[in-house]
Enzyme design. Structure first.
Site, PDB file in Angstrom:
ATOM      1  NE  ARG A   1      32.063  37.095  41.513  1.00 32.06           N
ATOM      2  CZ  ARG A   1      32.896  38.037  41.103  1.00 32.06           C
ATOM      3  NH1 ARG A   1      32.647  38.715  39.994  1.00 32.06           N
ATOM      4  NH2 ARG A   1      33.993  38.299  41.781  1.00 32.06           N
TER       5      ARG A   1
ATOM      6  CG  HIS B   1      34.299  42.675  44.869  1.00 34.67           C
ATOM      7  ND1 HIS B   1      33.641  41.993  43.870  1.00 34.67           N
ATOM      8  CD2 HIS B   1      34.633  43.880  44.334  1.00 34.67           C
ATOM      9  CE1 HIS B   1      33.573  42.746  42.783  1.00 34.67           C
ATOM     10  NE2 HIS B   1      34.169  43.901  43.049  1.00 34.67           N
TER      11      HIS B   1
ATOM     12  CD  GLU C   1      37.800  43.182  38.380  1.00 29.24           C
ATOM     13  OE1 GLU C   1      37.004  42.987  37.459  1.00 29.24           O
ATOM     14  OE2 GLU C   1      38.016  44.316  38.872  1.00 29.24           O
TER      15      GLU C   1
ATOM     16  CG  ASN D   1      35.359  39.940  36.645  1.00 28.18           C
ATOM     17  OD1 ASN D   1      34.667  38.924  36.618  1.00 28.18           O
ATOM     18  ND2 ASN D   1      35.565  40.630  37.748  1.00 28.18           N
TER      19      ASN D   1
ATOM     20  CE1 TYR E   1      32.295  45.385  33.533  1.00 32.39           C
ATOM     21  CE2 TYR E   1      34.228  44.353  34.493  1.00 32.39           C
ATOM     22  CZ  TYR E   1      32.897  44.680  34.562  1.00 32.39           C
ATOM     23  OH  TYR E   1      32.150  44.298  35.643  1.00 32.39           O
TER      24      TYR E   1
ATOM     25  CD  GLU F   1      32.813  42.002  38.232  1.00 36.27           C
ATOM     26  OE1 GLU F   1      33.080  43.055  37.599  1.00 36.27           O
ATOM     27  OE2 GLU F   1      33.169  41.806  39.398  1.00 36.27           O
TER      28      GLU F   1
END
Length: 461
Positions: free
Chosen positions: A80, A124, A169, A299, A301, A363
């Site tokens: 990606r 991005h 995002e 994504n 985290y 991610e």
């Protein structure tokens, strides 16, 4: 002979790594690339740690063949990457820069030659600066410009790239860029940020329309959202309501219009109560944002721990009506709480509330302290993080989640936005002075994980 998977993973499950253009490419003023908001932001004193910039970064623009070789060496199926809007349309609209398109064609064809499937992200965070000069994502015309850019790129590369992501995002672009001022363009105004979030989402829907018009017949398109479970600080009704509001602000404000074609009513009411004029939402916008897509990129985290803001009279807590508690140990080098069980819960919730839903983990990773030597880099905390989170994803699959791919963030140590080059997220260490690449222990671990989950040939007897 037949192919049987060793685990409960889907037979076509893909393993990959992810990067983004501004964080690794460098070559900021080469081959006709225009200025981005990050070029300008990095040159504003005090904005980025140590005054770092992405001018050189990992020099991927010149070293892409070596970086693709690393991906192939790790046995990965897919890569990606993001396409830099200023390389393609330097002024944001109008003139097309052919050398920019040529670079990405070389990159994609190089990936395919190595049996690596490309996943291209259109945005991005590197908005062309001329568009920011006319309002950036607060200006509806920027969404229209994004659709034009998307059409150019998909038309040029759709014969070699089938899978696409529109926005990466949008929460970060809107909130950290226009409400908190942490990231480019560095604006700090909440009503402005809510307007920007709408135009980012609108641009996604318009890009989906452009993709359907000019994209490959077998092409697929989706969006990537950074999602985080919001956990109430106590069992009280007031903290539970605050956590619901935090979920609306961080998750549902993006999930609901994309997957249900409408903004969550409670957040519309909350923002109006906070003085936001929602006139920027035109009739029909939500239907555009909710255009059918082929997958959702997730994504992941960390989590948020939430308490009611009480009588806060200023700052973020006043506008949002909640406050974040400090993260619980263990945490990454970014101070983000490590919570793999919540990862499983998130994926199961997405399937339950928004499914049936095809997903990719676009991610997942962490920044950690590490011990480099001449020939190796020891990063046991990253290995533990990745192992626990991959197992969390596998548990979600076992619970019925349609998950088709997992991308580690990131292939390379890179420019980490306002934190400069201090945090290291890569499974490959980059010496920024020499540009030498070194596989970390986590890269070798990942190669082993991928190998263990490959289908194997067995005798039918």
């Amino acid at each position: 002979m037949g192919a049987l998977p060793k685990t409960a993973l889907p037979p076509e499950f893909r393993f990959g790594v992810a990067t983004s253009a501004y964080q690794i490419e460098g070559a900021a003023d080469e081959d006709g690339r225009g200025e981005s908001i990050w070029d300008r932001f990095c040159r504003t004193p005090g904005r980025v740690l140590n005054g770092d910039t992405g001018d050189v970064a990992c020099d991927h623009y010149h070293r892409w063949e070596r970086d693709l070789d690393l991906i192939a060496e790790l046995g990965l199926d897919t890569y990606r990457f993001s396409i830099a809007w200023p390389r393609i349309v330097p002024e944001g609209r109008g003139r097309i820069n052919q050398p920019g398109l040529d670079f990405y064609r070389r990159l994609v064809e190089g990936a395919l030659e190595r049996d690596i499937k490309p996943l291209a992200t259109l945005y991005h965070w590197d908005l062309p600066q001329p568009l920011e000069d006319t309002g950036g994502w607060t200006n509806r015309d920027t969404a229209l410009a994004f659709a034009e850019y998307a059409e150019v790129v998909v038309a040029a590369l759709g014969d070699v790239v089938t899978d696409w992501i529109t926005q990466n995002e949008p929460w970060v672009s809107a909130i950290e860029g226009y409400a908190q001022g942490k990231k480019a363009p560095g604006v700090a105004d909440w009503p402005t940020a809510i307007c920007a979030s709408h135009h980012l989402l609108l641009s996604h829907g318009l890009a989906v329309d452009a993709f359907r018009a000019v994209g490959p017949a077998d092409g697929r398109i989706g969006i990537t959202l950074n999602l985080a479970p919001m956990i109430a600080a106590s069992d009280t009704e007031i903290d539970a309501a605050a956590a619901l509001r935090a979920d609306g602000y961080h998750n549902r404000w993006y999930l609901d219009p994309v997957l249900r074609g409408r903004y969550p009513a409670d957040m519309l009411e909350h923002y109006v109560a906070q003085g936001v004029d929602l006139a920027f939402i035109n009739d029909g916008d939500e239907a555009i944002i909710g255009r059918p897509t082929d997958f959702l990129g997730v994504n992941y985290y960390s989590v948020g721990r939430i308490r009611d803001a009480g009588d806060a009279s200023e700052g973020d807590a006043s506008f949002l009506g909640f406050d974040f508690l400090p993260a619980r140990e263990p945490v990454t080098a970014m101070g983000w709480e490590i919570a793999p069980t919540a990862f499983t819960d998130l994926l199961v919730r997405l399937e339950r509330e928004y499914g049936p839903l095809r997903m990719m983990i676009t991610e997942n990773g962490g920044a950690f302290a590490e011990e480099p030597s001449e020939s190796s880099v020891h990063d046991p905390e990253r290995i533990a993080f990745l192992a626990d989170h991959f197992e969390a994803a596998r548990r979600a699959i076992a619970e019925g989640v349609d998950l088709e791919a997992y991308y580690v963030w990131s292939l390379l140590d890179n420019f980490e936005w306002e934190s400069g080059y201090r945090p290291r997220f890569g499974i490959v260490r980059v010496d920024y002075e020499t540009q030498e690449r070194t596989l970390k222990d986590s890269a070798l671990w990942y190669r082993g994980l991928v190998s263990r989950h490959r289908p194997v040939e067995v005798d039918a007897a």
